[in-house]
Every structure is written in C-alpha cells, then in structure tokens.
Write a protein that holds these residues in place. Sequence first.
Motif, PDB file in Angstrom:
ATOM      1  N   PHE A   1       2.796  38.007 -55.198  1.00  0.00           N
ATOM      2  CA  PHE A   1       2.342  37.961 -53.680  1.00  0.00           C
ATOM      3  C   PHE A   1       2.863  36.493 -53.206  1.00  0.00           C
ATOM      4  O   PHE A   1       3.571  36.353 -52.125  1.00  0.00           O
ATOM      5  CB  PHE A   1       1.278  38.027 -53.312  1.00  0.00           C
ATOM      6  CG  PHE A   1       0.767  37.575 -51.903  1.00  0.00           C
ATOM      7  CD1 PHE A   1       1.147  38.513 -50.676  1.00  0.00           C
ATOM      8  CD2 PHE A   1       0.214  36.349 -51.590  1.00  0.00           C
ATOM      9  CE1 PHE A   1       0.862  37.834 -49.429  1.00  0.00           C
ATOM     10  CE2 PHE A   1      -0.105  35.815 -50.338  1.00  0.00           C
ATOM     11  CZ  PHE A   1       0.263  36.627 -49.236  1.00  0.00           C
ATOM     12  N   GLN A   2       2.548  35.511 -53.910  1.00  0.00           N
ATOM     13  CA  GLN A   2       2.908  34.054 -53.186  1.00  0.00           C
ATOM     14  C   GLN A   2       4.248  33.728 -53.559  1.00  0.00           C
ATOM     15  O   GLN A   2       4.854  33.132 -52.504  1.00  0.00           O
ATOM     16  CB  GLN A   2       1.855  32.928 -54.173  1.00  0.00           C
ATOM     17  CG  GLN A   2       2.397  31.630 -53.897  1.00  0.00           C
ATOM     18  CD  GLN A   2       1.380  30.860 -54.799  1.00  0.00           C
ATOM     19  OE1 GLN A   2       0.371  30.884 -55.099  1.00  0.00           O
ATOM     20  NE2 GLN A   2       2.085  29.410 -55.307  1.00  0.00           N
ATOM     21  N   TYR A   3       5.137  34.122 -54.461  1.00  0.00           N
ATOM     22  CA  TYR A   3       5.942  33.749 -54.579  1.00  0.00           C
ATOM     23  C   TYR A   3       7.345  34.633 -53.521  1.00  0.00           C
ATOM     24  O   TYR A   3       8.034  34.156 -53.194  1.00  0.00           O
ATOM     25  CB  TYR A   3       6.752  33.984 -55.932  1.00  0.00           C
ATOM     26  CG  TYR A   3       6.447  32.944 -57.047  1.00  0.00           C
ATOM     27  CD1 TYR A   3       6.083  31.749 -56.664  1.00  0.00           C
ATOM     28  CD2 TYR A   3       6.254  33.346 -58.218  1.00  0.00           C
ATOM     29  CE1 TYR A   3       5.479  30.692 -57.467  1.00  0.00           C
ATOM     30  CE2 TYR A   3       5.720  32.240 -59.196  1.00  0.00           C
ATOM     31  CZ  TYR A   3       5.426  31.036 -59.065  1.00  0.00           C
ATOM     32  OH  TYR A   3       4.810  30.100 -59.939  1.00  0.00           O
ATOM     33  N   ILE A   4       6.916  35.763 -53.718  1.00  0.00           N
ATOM     34  CA  ILE A   4       7.845  36.586 -52.612  1.00  0.00           C
ATOM     35  C   ILE A   4       7.659  36.380 -51.302  1.00  0.00           C
ATOM     36  O   ILE A   4       8.658  36.116 -50.573  1.00  0.00           O
ATOM     37  CB  ILE A   4       7.479  38.158 -52.927  1.00  0.00           C
ATOM     38  CG1 ILE A   4       7.671  38.698 -54.260  1.00  0.00           C
ATOM     39  CG2 ILE A   4       8.096  38.967 -51.904  1.00  0.00           C
ATOM     40  CD1 ILE A   4       7.387  40.130 -54.580  1.00  0.00           C
ATOM     41  N   SER A   5       6.367  36.068 -50.690  1.00  0.00           N
ATOM     42  CA  SER A   5       6.028  35.669 -49.415  1.00  0.00           C
ATOM     43  C   SER A   5       6.707  34.373 -49.281  1.00  0.00           C
ATOM     44  O   SER A   5       6.973  34.123 -47.915  1.00  0.00           O
ATOM     45  CB  SER A   5       4.622  35.848 -49.186  1.00  0.00           C
ATOM     46  OG  SER A   5       4.007  34.963 -49.840  1.00  0.00           O
ATOM     47  N   ARG A   6       6.752  33.487 -50.036  1.00  0.00           N
ATOM     48  CA  ARG A   6       7.284  32.050 -49.539  1.00  0.00           C
ATOM     49  C   ARG A   6       8.761  32.190 -49.970  1.00  0.00           C
ATOM     50  O   ARG A   6       9.448  31.556 -49.018  1.00  0.00           O
ATOM     51  CB  ARG A   6       6.659  31.082 -50.604  1.00  0.00           C
ATOM     52  CG  ARG A   6       6.906  29.887 -50.349  1.00  0.00           C
ATOM     53  CD  ARG A   6       6.275  28.743 -51.292  1.00  0.00           C
ATOM     54  NE  ARG A   6       6.687  28.939 -52.804  1.00  0.00           N
ATOM     55  CZ  ARG A   6       6.054  28.695 -53.864  1.00  0.00           C
ATOM     56  NH1 ARG A   6       4.833  27.947 -53.672  1.00  0.00           N
ATOM     57  NH2 ARG A   6       6.567  28.826 -55.081  1.00  0.00           N
ATOM     58  N   GLU A   7       9.312  32.584 -50.806  1.00  0.00           N
ATOM     59  CA  GLU A   7      10.567  32.679 -51.394  1.00  0.00           C
ATOM     60  C   GLU A   7      11.591  33.424 -50.367  1.00  0.00           C
ATOM     61  O   GLU A   7      12.648  32.933 -49.985  1.00  0.00           O
ATOM     62  CB  GLU A   7      10.908  32.945 -52.794  1.00  0.00           C
ATOM     63  CG  GLU A   7      10.100  32.078 -53.593  1.00  0.00           C
ATOM     64  CD  GLU A   7      10.639  30.924 -53.776  1.00  0.00           C
ATOM     65  OE1 GLU A   7      12.268  30.631 -53.348  1.00  0.00           O
ATOM     66  OE2 GLU A   7      10.114  29.966 -53.984  1.00  0.00           O
ATOM     67  N   VAL A   8      11.000  34.420 -49.801  1.00  0.00           N
ATOM     68  CA  VAL A   8      11.848  35.244 -48.895  1.00  0.00           C
ATOM     69  C   VAL A   8      12.121  34.518 -47.840  1.00  0.00           C
ATOM     70  O   VAL A   8      13.209  34.346 -46.997  1.00  0.00           O
ATOM     71  CB  VAL A   8      11.073  36.447 -48.414  1.00  0.00           C
ATOM     72  CG1 VAL A   8      11.905  36.939 -47.070  1.00  0.00           C
ATOM     73  CG2 VAL A   8      11.007  37.391 -49.569  1.00  0.00           C
ATOM     74  N   MET A   9      11.151  33.621 -47.226  1.00  0.00           N
ATOM     75  CA  MET A   9      11.531  32.681 -46.174  1.00  0.00           C
ATOM     76  C   MET A   9      12.243  31.503 -46.371  1.00  0.00           C
ATOM     77  O   MET A   9      13.233  31.168 -45.732  1.00  0.00           O
ATOM     78  CB  MET A   9       9.923  32.179 -45.473  1.00  0.00           C
ATOM     79  CG  MET A   9       9.954  30.758 -44.696  1.00  0.00           C
ATOM     80  SD  MET A   9       8.231  30.331 -44.162  1.00  0.00           S
ATOM     81  CE  MET A   9       7.408  30.176 -45.900  1.00  0.00           C
ATOM     82  N   LYS A  10      12.184  31.022 -47.564  1.00  0.00           N
ATOM     83  CA  LYS A  10      13.094  29.706 -48.110  1.00  0.00           C
ATOM     84  C   LYS A  10      14.351  30.443 -48.015  1.00  0.00           C
ATOM     85  O   LYS A  10      15.327  29.485 -47.562  1.00  0.00           O
ATOM     86  CB  LYS A  10      12.636  29.366 -49.337  1.00  0.00           C
ATOM     87  CG  LYS A  10      11.170  28.494 -49.219  1.00  0.00           C
ATOM     88  CD  LYS A  10      10.653  28.221 -50.671  1.00  0.00           C
ATOM     89  CE  LYS A  10      11.712  27.319 -51.648  1.00  0.00           C
ATOM     90  NZ  LYS A  10      11.423  26.612 -52.810  1.00  0.00           N
TER      91      LYS A  10
END
Length: 265
Positions: A87-96
């Motif tokens: 959850f953490q990586y996907i939700s953050r990396e999509v924004m990045k």
Amino acid sequence: MAANPSFPSHRRPSHLDVYLRVLSALMLRDMRSRFGGNYWGYLVQVLWPCAHLGILVGVMTFRGLKPPMGDDPMVFIATGALPALAFQYISREVMKGFLIHKPLTYFPQVKRFDTVVARILVEIASSFMGVMLIFVVLFCFGADPIPSDMIMAISGYLAAIALGVGVGTVNVGICSVFPGWAIGYILVTITLYLTSGVYFLACYMPSEIYYYMKWNPITQIIEWVRLGYDPTLPIEVDYLYVFGWVFCSLTIGLLMERYVVRAQQ
C-alpha cells in the motif's frame, strides 16, 4: 521514406497500438530512472521489502521478543510488512511518477493519466516480485511462508494493492494543486506503518485502543492477511469497510483526475 518495420506497410498503427507503445516506453523509463539511471537500480526497489524484514526481525531477535503469532518471527513480520509496504509504495510512487514524468506530457501522444497508469503497473509488478523474493529468502532460512488459507492471504494482499492504487490516484489529484503534498504524505505513510500492527497484533491491544485502530483500513488488511496464516486469531475483519475504502478512494481519485488534474493542463 522507409516504412515502419513494426507495422505492415498497408496499415497505420491503431490508437491502441500507440497507447500500448506509450505505456511500455513510460514503464521502461520509469524502471531505469529509479536508482543510478539503469535497470540494476530497479532491483533496489524490489529489495526494499527484504531490508525492512531484516531490520525488524533483527530488532525482535536482539530484544529477545517472541512473535505473538506462530513460532517464526520472519513469517510474522512478513505477514504485516508486505501488505503495509505494498500500500505504502503504490500510493506514494504513483504520485511521484506523476510529478517526475510531467515534462513528458509536452509530447502530444503522452497524457498525464498515462504516466499514472504506467507507474501503477510498474509498482504492482514490483510488489509481486518483492513477495516472490521474500518467499525465497524465507525458504532459504528454513521458514515456511505458505499460508494455511491461500485464498484468504492472497485476497488480503490484493486488497492492499487495490487500496494503494485508489489512494495513489487521490494523491495525484492533490499534488497537481499542492506539489508539497508529496513530502507531507511521507509523514502520513510513516505514521500508518508504525501504527497499523506490522510488528504487533492489533487484536491484543486494549479494547479502547483496538476500537480506534480498526478505523485504519491498513490495520484490517494486515489482519486479513494474518487470518490466512492463523485462522484461530481473535480477529473480525470488516470486509465491507475495506472494500468501501478501495472503491471510494478510486472513484474520488478518478473524479479528481477528470476535473482537477486536467484543469491544470
């Protein structure tokens, strides 16, 4: 002018062909731009879950703590860390990815939403590669990472990925207006990681605390996965609540992309 060797000379590439070429190009660029500007740097992204697992297991071993579920601390930590990190990586990396690839949208074939879809696909692939690598590591250390209820564990992990996609699209809409949210969200993910029950069982907390922890969908997803390993745990997952988070976040994110992100173009 020579004909394009990728397509027969008697037909022009369809919109789908062009779209798939754009997505594949964005995905390859995304993989190469992570660490060091080459594909070896992408391996670092996949190895991060192993680093988390090693650190948390090392802390538990150093302090002499026994896992509250099962006999192997590596399996216990993995059942909490893997869904939380997905959850953490996907939700953050999509924004990045949306912010990093924004200059590419000056090309007429590349839309801003294309950068979001490409990053989502890369992160989902990275998540499953990370899980496979963790399983190999656990097998090498003599642990048994196979859940007793395979469907329960896999569905919980898929729920973590789906929630990451939904919250990630919401983050894209927010950072399109407030780019500083990309930094602020790091604090949010750290707080969620520390309070969602990665290295402890939330159901064994005092009932007053556990009541409020259940409002956190990540806590329920972690419990969902752990039920696949130990069905006897005193856990009741509110599946409707988790699905509500997934569908509501994805709906809000897509609406923000339609009416907020596109308005910034």
